[in-house]
Design an enzyme around this catalytic site. Structure first.
Site, PDB file in Angstrom:
ATOM      1  N   GLU A 435       0.828  -1.222   0.000  1.00 50.45           N
ATOM      2  CA  GLU A 435       0.000   0.000   0.000  1.00 50.45           C
ATOM      3  C   GLU A 435       0.858   1.267   0.000  1.00 50.45           C
ATOM      4  O   GLU A 435       0.484   2.294   0.566  1.00 50.45           O
ATOM      5  CB  GLU A 435      -0.966   0.014   1.204  1.00 50.45           C
ATOM      6  CG  GLU A 435      -1.919  -1.153   1.246  1.00 50.45           C
ATOM      7  CD  GLU A 435      -2.893  -1.171   0.084  1.00 50.45           C
ATOM      8  OE1 GLU A 435      -2.991  -0.166  -0.626  1.00 50.45           O
ATOM      9  OE2 GLU A 435      -3.543  -2.202  -0.119  1.00 50.45           O
ATOM     10  N   GLY A 436       2.003   1.182  -0.666  1.00 48.75           N
ATOM     11  CA  GLY A 436       2.937   2.310  -0.701  1.00 48.75           C
ATOM     12  C   GLY A 436       3.951   2.155   0.411  1.00 48.75           C
ATOM     13  O   GLY A 436       3.605   2.201   1.590  1.00 48.75           O
TER      14      GLY A 436
END
Length: 586
Positions: A435-436
């Site tokens: 998610e980054g």
């Protein structure tokens, strides 16, 4: 695994610290749906189902992992039955739109249930988390037809959702995506390409998997401006909503991972699969980021769930394990429980201090998302922009640290599988990456959120901090002053970065330390907010609960808050310390 949700702590945050019941009454969409009695009934039932249904699958799921044979993905024994019970109880649609069968509960409540799920089993929690995120994206950007056809089945848990962005050549930099979508005469698209690292991309828990896929139209402009978002079901869906035949969506393989082994992480191949546009052409990234704000907060909470589970395991072990004579409180056999030793207490206090402040930040972020959605609050927009990357990165960085500390309490027994604490360390590690990555979150925080508009987002947070600290009693005046000074220094540092000749290098070199400094400053603010609430409402709270909060707050300021100064000093140091080596010197 004997995880039990800390419901009393959660109630304290909602009722005493953030006075959620009063806030919900100001939101017409929520006022008739939820009050504190409803919220507590949901938390109590959530605690029961995660303790009795989900947690017992955690270790067995880790040991068995997902299976993959002849293109078919299978989840561990017990998962399918447990997921059916979980879905039938309405948990997948907890925050979903009531118009389409969701429960419509506020995010302030949702973040606490998310923590319960991750505390009980990271791998199990991910299946419903991605489904809820996909549903949110469709609800926010999908056509009426897509909403009516897909949302009820996602909220019910009969179908699940997945987010398909990453490709072998396109990770954090999505400009290099090659997946193509070709428009058809009937308004649909044919999607072809390969996605990797797709959480919940395929499995046997639901009868269909609904993929949200970033792809490019043949005439799309270059870079991320050319990305569109498409809904692509694994199996075709007929006009009457029934599931039909295969839709050209195939799992090519599953990853063999360090942790979350019961979560299916898939390579997904789209072979001329039929898809439907979500949102506007070439605006796919904007649509996906509606989901990403909530997903990044959820993944941050994975760090909190693991830290809380680790705390419970380490605390119980420290109370039972007899080793050494640290206090003269001999128990007849010349040994004390290790809880009497200062270093063990230090580790447990550190986990508790970071986890309880983190939980408060999760609720604050959920509150900001609720205000943004239901009140269209401009200040909430600023807080969401600032707090989401902070929460995602700081929760997971410190969640790993807390899980390692819990393992350390066990000594050698923490390194073997039988105790279960080593699984937490393996499971939580991914949360800093997906998610980054946390480095990307830090760059987003400093470069895109703090520095623009003359630090307007940071100033919004500071104004809220100042207003709340005005209620601080005399006993905590010194700590309140430390927090005020810390936020002032964060603002000053932002001005320094804007004045640097090579601002890009300065931001890149400083971002992670700056994020951590902001994390420790924010936790200081939240500890004061918690002790203020505990002391104000002590007549209605258990006395031991109040004194415990006071003791952990004092520990935080004495032993953990000083980290703020080290991180900010590192952030402010010249970028040349990072950029000095030429590439060929590495």
């Amino acid at each position: 695994m004997h995880y039990k949700a800390p419901v009393h702590e959660m109630q304290f945050l909602l009722d005493n610290v953030f006075q959620a019941g009063d806030l919900w009454q100001t939101m017409p969409e929520l006022a008739e749906m939820v009050d504190m009695d409803t919220a507590m009934a949901i938390l109590d039932e959530g605690a029961r189902i995660t303790h009795e249904l989900v947690a017992p699958l955690n270790r067995s799921g880790d040991e068995e992992g997902v299976g993959f044979a002849n293109g078919v993905v299978t989840t561990p024994k017990g998962y399918k039955e447990a997921y059916a019970t979980f879905a039938e109880s309405g948990w997948v649609g907890l925050g979903g739109e009531p118009e389409f069968g969701g429960m419509g509960m506020p995010k302030m409540l949702g973040v606490l249930f998310d923590e319960m799920c991750y505390g009980a089993s990271n791998a199990f929690a991910l299946y419903s988390s991605l489904t809820a995120g996909a549903a949110l994206c469709i609800a926010s950007h999908g056509s009426d037809e897509l909403k009516q056809r897909y949302l009820p089945m996602l909220y019910s848990g009969q179908w699940s959702g997945a987010m398909d962005m990453t490709e072998p050549q396109a990770g954090s930099d999505l400009r290099h995506i090659r997946t193509k979508a070709v428009p058809q005469e009937d308004g649909s698209y044919r999607v072809s390409g390969t996605k990797i690292f797709i959480t919940g991309g395929d499995h046997d828990l639901t009868e269909n998997v609904i993929h949200l896929v970033l792809a490019k139209l043949p005439d799309a402009p270059g870079g991320s401006r050319g990305l569109s978002l498409f809904l692509v079901p694994k199996f075709e869906v007929a006009d009457d909503g029934s599931v039909g035949g295969p839709n050209g969506v195939e799992c090519g393989s599953v990853e063999h991972k360090m942790g979350i082994k019961a979560s299916a992480t898939c390579v997904i191949n789209f072979n001329d699969a039929k898809g439907y546009l979500v949102g506007q052409v070439n605006r796919g990234l904007a649509a996906m980021f509606t989901m990403m704000n909530y997903e990044r907060l959820s993944i941050g909470i994975q760090g909190l769930g693991c830290a809380e589970a680790g705390y419970q395991m380490a605390r119980d072990y420290a109370l039972e394990r007899k080793q050494g004579q640290g206090s003269g409180q001999g128990l007849g056999n010349g040994a004390d429980p290790i809880i009497v030793h200062g270093d063990v207490r230090r580790m447990l206090m550190q986990i508790a201090a970071m986890t309880e402040a983190g939980r408060a930040l999760a609720v604050l972020t959920g509150q900001s998302l609720d205000k943004q959605k239901h009140l269209k609050d401009a200040q909430a927009d600023d807080l969401v922009g600032l707090l989401v990357p902070l929460a995602k990165a700081f929760f997971t960085d410190t969640g790993l640290e807390s899980s390692v500390a819990a393992q350390q309490v066990f000594g050698g027994h923490g390194y073997v599988r039988e105790t279960g604490v080593e699984q937490l360390v393996r499971d939580v590690r991914i949360a800093q990456i997906y998610e980054g990555t946390n480095g990307i979150q830090a760059l987003d925080l400093l470069g895109r959120k703090v520095l623009p508009r003359d630090a307007a987002m940071l100033k919004t947070l500071i104004a809220m901090v100042e207003a709340d600290l005005a209620e601080t009693g005399a006993e905590w005046a010194d700590q309140a002053q430390l927090v005020r000074q810390a936020f002032g220094q964060l603002l000053d540092a932002a001005g320094e970065f804007r004045s640097r000749e090579r601002m890009g290098d300065a931001v890149n070199a400083a971002a992670v330390d700056y994020l951590h400094a902001m994390g420790y400053a924010t936790y200081g603010y939240l500890w004061l907010k918690m002790v203020n609430a505990a002391e104000r409402d002590q007549a209605s709270l258990d006395g031991a609960f109040v004194t415990r909060k006071q003791a952990i707050a004092k520990f935080y300021f004495a032993r953990l808050f000083p980290r703020f100064h080290a991180h900010l000093a590192s952030a402010r140091a010249s970028e040349q310390a990072v950029m000095a080596l030429s590439v060929d010197q590495f």
